[in-house]
Design a protein around this motif. Structure first.
Motif, PDB file in Angstrom:
ATOM      1  N   PRO A  63       0.821  -1.225   0.000  1.00  0.00           N
ATOM      2  CA  PRO A  63       0.000   0.000   0.000  1.00  0.00           C
ATOM      3  C   PRO A  63       0.848   1.267   0.000  1.00  0.00           C
ATOM      4  CG  PRO A  63      -0.940  -1.608   1.494  1.00  0.00           C
ATOM      5  CD  PRO A  63       0.348  -2.198   0.998  1.00  0.00           C
ATOM      6  N   THR A  64       0.329   2.305  -0.628  1.00  0.00           N
ATOM      7  CA  THR A  64       1.034   3.574  -0.800  1.00  0.00           C
ATOM      8  C   THR A  64       1.531   4.128   0.539  1.00  0.00           C
ATOM      9  OG1 THR A  64      -0.374   4.071  -2.679  1.00  0.00           O
ATOM     10  CG2 THR A  64       0.800   5.917  -1.710  1.00  0.00           C
ATOM     11  N   PRO A  65       2.724   4.693   0.569  1.00  0.00           N
ATOM     12  CA  PRO A  65       3.257   5.260   1.815  1.00  0.00           C
ATOM     13  C   PRO A  65       2.308   6.269   2.450  1.00  0.00           C
ATOM     14  CG  PRO A  65       4.958   5.197   0.151  1.00  0.00           C
ATOM     15  CD  PRO A  65       3.692   4.798  -0.533  1.00  0.00           C
ATOM     16  N   SER A  66       2.274   6.267   3.772  1.00  0.00           N
ATOM     17  CA  SER A  66       1.402   7.175   4.512  1.00  0.00           C
ATOM     18  C   SER A  66       2.082   8.492   4.850  1.00  0.00           C
ATOM     19  CB  SER A  66       0.936   6.516   5.814  1.00  0.00           C
ATOM     20  OG  SER A  66       0.205   5.345   5.553  1.00  0.00           O
ATOM     21  N   ASN A  67       3.413   8.526   4.730  1.00  0.00           N
ATOM     22  CA  ASN A  67       4.153   9.713   5.170  1.00  0.00           C
ATOM     23  C   ASN A  67       5.224  10.107   4.163  1.00  0.00           C
ATOM     24  OD1 ASN A  67       3.087  10.204   7.996  1.00  0.00           O
ATOM     25  ND2 ASN A  67       3.654   8.045   8.139  1.00  0.00           N
ATOM     26  N   PRO A  68       5.545  11.414   4.104  1.00  0.00           N
ATOM     27  CA  PRO A  68       6.553  11.881   3.159  1.00  0.00           C
ATOM     28  C   PRO A  68       7.977  11.687   3.665  1.00  0.00           C
ATOM     29  CG  PRO A  68       5.686  13.728   4.392  1.00  0.00           C
ATOM     30  CD  PRO A  68       4.911  12.520   4.842  1.00  0.00           C
ATOM     31  N   VAL A  69       8.911  11.794   2.729  1.00  0.00           N
ATOM     32  CA  VAL A  69      10.339  11.855   3.027  1.00  0.00           C
ATOM     33  C   VAL A  69      10.803  13.242   2.594  1.00  0.00           C
ATOM     34  CG1 VAL A  69      12.618  10.916   2.486  1.00  0.00           C
ATOM     35  CG2 VAL A  69      10.640   9.372   2.684  1.00  0.00           C
ATOM     36  N   ILE A  70      11.361  14.012   3.535  1.00  0.00           N
ATOM     37  CA  ILE A  70      11.690  15.413   3.274  1.00  0.00           C
ATOM     38  C   ILE A  70      13.188  15.635   3.448  1.00  0.00           C
ATOM     39  CG2 ILE A  70      11.231  17.812   3.931  1.00  0.00           C
ATOM     40  CD1 ILE A  70       8.580  16.750   5.193  1.00  0.00           C
ATOM     41  N   ILE A  71      13.849  16.058   2.379  1.00  0.00           N
ATOM     42  CA  ILE A  71      15.282  16.361   2.426  1.00  0.00           C
ATOM     43  C   ILE A  71      15.458  17.858   2.661  1.00  0.00           C
ATOM     44  CG2 ILE A  71      17.454  16.341   1.132  1.00  0.00           C
ATOM     45  CD1 ILE A  71      16.369  13.980  -0.467  1.00  0.00           C
ATOM     46  N   ILE A  72      16.250  18.209   3.663  1.00  0.00           N
ATOM     47  CA  ILE A  72      16.520  19.621   3.957  1.00  0.00           C
ATOM     48  C   ILE A  72      17.924  19.957   3.462  1.00  0.00           C
ATOM     49  CG2 ILE A  72      16.746  21.360   5.761  1.00  0.00           C
ATOM     50  CD1 ILE A  72      14.777  19.785   7.422  1.00  0.00           C
ATOM     51  N   LEU A  73      18.025  20.986   2.620  1.00  0.00           N
ATOM     52  CA  LEU A  73      19.300  21.351   1.991  1.00  0.00           C
ATOM     53  C   LEU A  73      19.659  22.807   2.260  1.00  0.00           C
ATOM     54  CD1 LEU A  73      18.744  19.728  -1.527  1.00  0.00           C
ATOM     55  CD2 LEU A  73      20.175  18.821   0.311  1.00  0.00           C
ATOM     56  N   ASP A  74      20.958  23.053   2.402  1.00  0.00           N
ATOM     57  CA  ASP A  74      21.433  24.432   2.440  1.00  0.00           C
ATOM     58  C   ASP A  74      21.166  25.082   1.083  1.00  0.00           C
ATOM     59  OD1 ASP A  74      22.347  24.219   5.022  1.00  0.00           O
ATOM     60  OD2 ASP A  74      24.409  23.729   4.452  1.00  0.00           O
ATOM     61  N   ASN A  75      20.747  26.325   1.105  1.00  0.00           N
ATOM     62  CA  ASN A  75      20.404  27.043  -0.123  1.00  0.00           C
ATOM     63  C   ASN A  75      21.625  27.800  -0.626  1.00  0.00           C
ATOM     64  OD1 ASN A  75      19.026  28.283  -2.196  1.00  0.00           O
ATOM     65  ND2 ASN A  75      17.271  28.868  -0.929  1.00  0.00           N
ATOM     66  N   ASP A  76      22.612  27.041  -1.092  1.00  0.00           N
ATOM     67  CA  ASP A  76      23.852  27.651  -1.577  1.00  0.00           C
ATOM     68  C   ASP A  76      24.344  26.911  -2.816  1.00  0.00           C
ATOM     69  OD1 ASP A  76      24.935  25.286  -0.602  1.00  0.00           O
ATOM     70  OD2 ASP A  76      25.774  26.203   1.194  1.00  0.00           O
ATOM     71  N   SER A  77      25.531  27.279  -3.274  1.00  0.00           N
ATOM     72  CA  SER A  77      26.045  26.713  -4.526  1.00  0.00           C
ATOM     73  C   SER A  77      26.331  25.223  -4.430  1.00  0.00           C
ATOM     74  CB  SER A  77      27.335  27.452  -4.930  1.00  0.00           C
ATOM     75  OG  SER A  77      28.315  27.322  -3.890  1.00  0.00           O
ATOM     76  N   GLY A  78      26.426  24.680  -3.208  1.00  0.00           N
ATOM     77  CA  GLY A  78      26.703  23.254  -3.054  1.00  0.00           C
ATOM     78  C   GLY A  78      25.577  22.375  -3.559  1.00  0.00           C
ATOM     79  N   ALA A  79      24.393  22.961  -3.792  1.00  0.00           N
ATOM     80  CA  ALA A  79      23.238  22.167  -4.226  1.00  0.00           C
ATOM     81  C   ALA A  79      23.109  22.080  -5.744  1.00  0.00           C
ATOM     82  CB  ALA A  79      21.970  22.764  -3.644  1.00  0.00           C
ATOM     83  N   LYS A  80      24.089  22.603  -6.493  1.00  0.00           N
ATOM     84  CA  LYS A  80      23.925  22.678  -7.950  1.00  0.00           C
ATOM     85  C   LYS A  80      23.777  21.308  -8.603  1.00  0.00           C
ATOM     86  CE  LYS A  80      28.952  23.081  -8.701  1.00  0.00           C
ATOM     87  NZ  LYS A  80      30.024  23.934  -9.268  1.00  0.00           N
ATOM     88  N   ASP A  81      24.483  20.291  -8.091  1.00  0.00           N
ATOM     89  CA  ASP A  81      24.357  18.951  -8.678  1.00  0.00           C
ATOM     90  C   ASP A  81      22.974  18.364  -8.441  1.00  0.00           C
ATOM     91  OD1 ASP A  81      26.923  18.997  -9.656  1.00  0.00           O
ATOM     92  OD2 ASP A  81      27.802  18.025  -7.891  1.00  0.00           O
TER      93      ASP A  81
END
Length: 591
Positions: free
Chosen positions: A453-471
């Motif tokens: 059955p479909t998941p009941s809860n989300p998976v949430i990734i928290i990221l710094d909002n800087d140039s390291g997230a470009k990939d």
């Protein structure tokens, strides 16, 4: 002063309490005022051989004190084995020879016990009858008084025996009972190890299970022989066991030969420590059922019942411990990529069949059947920040944590994923944007393996909002289902979004913009917190910092944030917690 020396130096119950880091009044109240029968819960569990085993499990105060005593005695054993000079006698103490006893000892387990007897032609298993009942109050007290490694004051030995014993014996459910039985039984271990060596055998003991093995074509009849379908114990072996106050359980005595399956403490030892094939086949089938239907069943003598995910994880963890133990001992040596998971972060190519199943189970448990919304941060320190901020601000965020109005109990309603060396290998997940990028790019593929059955809860990734997230931005831009919220933003305005729905139950939350365009999570602490000095050093969140003048994220998380959680102003984290809440609420509309 060492812990062993400190124990030998004390003379009163009060001093013992202080050594164990227990209030003297609490120790007195527990031992002399509370009724013993009110401090234990007795229940029975079935024995594999039939019948019932009674467990007396301590509760509350006495369990807390017994746990303290157990840890303290284990520390004393480590000191004895370190061969330091004995402060009282000015000579070395006699080592405990940890290779002999593998039960309830540090760095020992049923795996190390079984490994002692691999690739042997004959294996003898002996069970000591009613093992724990053989250790009464007087025996425990007398050991700590007379044993050369301890030589304790009479009153201190009496107090230790009173902590450890219940109904004039060591209870099976107590955390300190196994440690004390190992101490008292060590003299028997020495004598039986000597006897084993004399007849070219290997000896080990795990609690009440004694094992001898040999590479000789026939098992030494001086120890044990089989005659007319019955086992006859050698005179010397029987004398050593009986003189130590034990007796042999004849029903559990057996010699296993090379051409049959040999097992020691439940593990097969013919070639290497391993579980039985039928045990693994059952677990594999249960995993398959769980992945496809969301449930599985156990079959026992009493009937069939639905299994729990915790129960199955315990079994898989146990098998994985055996597999890792064998991997680390294999020849040629284990390639570094297995241990440190730097196979371009993609270690799944190295999995054995059992590791692949366990990897899928961990994925299912953490990201598909997660019982709470799962938050994945870039690193371990971020977990501390988020957890602490939720704790302080939870009254404003009822979807993240609540406090029971009747009991006052605090409950975290989200789960923060914890990184470890094993998750690094089995889940290809260890924090940092490179690992998280791989996790995101393979999410749909891994998710699609399950039909439960479909998941009941989300998976949430928290990221710094800087140039390291470009990939990561490149990877999510290639996923067609990626949607930014609010939807009034441009489709690729990822860093300006409140949250991003990537696919299925996967979300990304970037740290919000503040006065500067680029932000990282430490920016959301107020200036007095960031300016906190530790040992005269200032905080620097960057990877490369001057260690002579500055300290990094780990110290900031532990010695500043966690240590001062109750006084820190976490208002700066509200925009992040708002975004996490929005992602949870959005998934509620989808499921």
């Amino acid at each position: 002063m060492s812990k062993l020396a400190a124990l030998q130096a004390i003379k009163t119950k009060r001093e013992l309490a202080e050594l164990l880091d227990v209030k003297p009044s609490a120790l007195t109240y527990t031992l002399y005022i509370l009724k013993p029968e009110n401090q234990y819960i007795s229940f029975q569990i079935p024995k594999k051989s039939g019948g019932k085993r009674t467990i007396d499990a301590p509760t509350g105060r006495i369990k807390f004190i017994q746990s303290k005593l157990s840890k303290f005695l284990l520390d004393c054993i480590d000191e004895i084995n370190s061969q330091k000079k004995h402060p009282k006698h000015k000579k070395k103490t006699a080592p405990m020879l940890p290779q002999l006893s593998h039960g309830f000892a540090r760095k020992r387990s049923i795996i190390t016990n079984a490994h002692m007897h691999t690739n042997q032609k004959n294996v003898l298993n002996i069970d000591l009858d009613n093992f724990f009942d053989c250790f009464n109050f007087g025996r425990v007290r007398g050991f700590f008084i007379k044993n050369k490694n301890f030589n304790l004051n009479d009153d201190v030995a009496t107090a230790i025996a009173k902590i450890a014993c219940y109904d004039n014996r060591l209870p099976q459910g107590s955390p300190c009972s196994p440690v004390i039985t190992n101490l008292i039984t060590h003299s028997l271990d020495i004598r039986l190890a000597y006897l084993a060596k004399r007849y070219s055998c290997v000896y080990s003991r795990y609690a009440d299970d004694i094992t001898f093995s040999t590479r000789k074509p026939a098992f030494p009849s001086q120890l044990m022989k089989e005659s007319s379908g019955a086992y006859v114990v050698g005179k010397r072996l029987r004398r050593e066991i009986e003189s130590s106050g034990f007796s042999i359980n004849r029903k559990k005595t057996r010699i296993q030969y090379k051409d049959s399956r040999q097992d020691v403490t439940g593990l097969v030892v013919n070639r290497k420590p391993n579980v039985k094939n039928e045990y693994w086949r059952t677990i594999k089938a249960q995993c398959h059922s769980l992945f496809k239907t969301g449930e599985y069943f156990n079959r026992t003598a009493e009937g069939i019942y639905k299994g729990t995910i915790n129960e199955l994880e315990g079994k898989l963890n146990f098998i994985d411990q055996i597999d890792l133990y064998n991997r680390l001992r294999q020849k040629p040596p284990l390639e570094p990529a297995y241990q440190i998971a730097k196979h371009n972060h993609n270690t799944s190519a190295l999995f054995s069949g059992r590791e692949r199943t366990f990897s899928r189970f961990l994925y299912y448990r953490n990201f598909y059947a997660n019982s709470k919304p799962t938050i994945i941060c870039e690193g371990k320190t971020d977990n501390v920040y988020i957890k602490s901020s939720i704790s302080r601000l939870h009254s404003d965020y009822p979807k993240l944590a609540v406090t029971d109005t009747k009991t006052g109990d605090y409950q975290l309603l989200v789960k923060l994923f914890n990184y470890s060396k094993r998750t690094r290998f089995l889940l290809e997940l260890y924090g940092g944007t490179s690992y998280l990028g791989l996790f995101i790019s393979k999410y749909n593929e891994n998710y699609s393996f399950f039909t439960a059955p479909t998941p009941s809860n989300p998976v949430i990734i928290i990221l710094d909002n800087d140039s390291g997230a470009k990939d990561i931005l490149k990877k999510i831009s290639k996923i067609d289902s990626t949607t930014v919220y609010p939807t009034s933003l441009a489709k690729d305005a990822y860093r300006d979004s409140e949250f991003i729905h990537v696919t299925h139950n996967l979300y990304i939350v970037f740290t919000p913009h503040i006065k500067i365009n680029d932000t990282e999570i430490e920016d959301f602490f107020d200036k007095p917190t960031r300016d906190t000095l530790v040992a005269g050093k200032t905080f620097n969140p960057k990877k490369n910092f001057d260690k002579t003048k500055e300290y990094g994220k780990e110290i900031f998380a532990s010695k500043v944030v966690r240590a001062n959680k109750s006084s820190i102003n976490f208002d700066g984290f509200k925009p992040i917690l708002d975004r996490i809440t929005q992602a949870i609420e959005h998934y509620d509309t989808l499921k």
